[in-house]
Design a protein around this motif. Sequence first.
Motif: not given
Length: 276
Positions: A118-127, A109-110, A45-47
């Motif tokens: 059960g799916s994961a987002a396309e957009v995340g944030c660097v930890g 990336g988190i 997905r997106c961010s």
Amino acid sequence: MALPHVVSSPSSTSLSPSFKSKPPLRSLSPTLDNRRRCKLNSSFRCSSSSFSEKHHNNAKSPKSDDIVELPLFPLPLVLFPGAILPLQIFEFRYRIMMHTLLQSDLRFGIVYSDSASGSAAEVGCVGEVVKHERLVDDRFFLICKGQERFRVTNLVRKKPYLVGEVTWLEDRPSGEENLDSLANEVEVLMKEVIRLSNRLNGKAEKEVQDLRRNQFPTPFSFFVGSTFEGAPREQQALLELEDTAARLKRERETLRNTLNYLTAASAVKDVFPSSS
């Protein structure tokens, strides 16, 4: 729209790190992935956006068209730029990841993994790992800080842990004439929510101090989103917005709804004290 956690539980004040106890270490590892079968695939997905004035002005900061490879860690939570996240790493494949990170730049990336789908987002944030402790049994205790947002464009590999190609995301220039005024309005609502929540919890109604702390509107909008604990889908939607004004307006609406709820609950408590 999902509301901050305080709406569903007046006994919890999760709207500001300044008004809650120190967060416990989270024992989050691929055991979560085994149960939920996180499906990270090419249909992510997106961010977007930067989180500090330093980030805006740093000539060495990642460009939005840069493509890099990043280890990915799906978790049932949303990390925002500037937020602090304690973690405990004990599953084997993520221990392998940590050994790799310790020899590189300590960044991974988190991405939010939805427990329902059960799916994961396309957009995340660097930890970024700012502190770590390696135990004798090879577990790791980490303190991470949110950095840039990213969009996963391709999965490079899935074993022993996920690695994806990502591009960096930043907020687009906003047409909003006065972002500071909008941010100040959100801060006022936050203070009222905290005050009423404290009242319902039987805590002293002392004045809430400055929440913005001279933050610019964009990083402040991320801070506000990070306080909406218990509503990860709403947090993910906020993380994905590419416009600071749109993010602040959505947070303003959520806080207004929360305030209305708490005001009604406070009125009931005044009329029927025993009901609290």
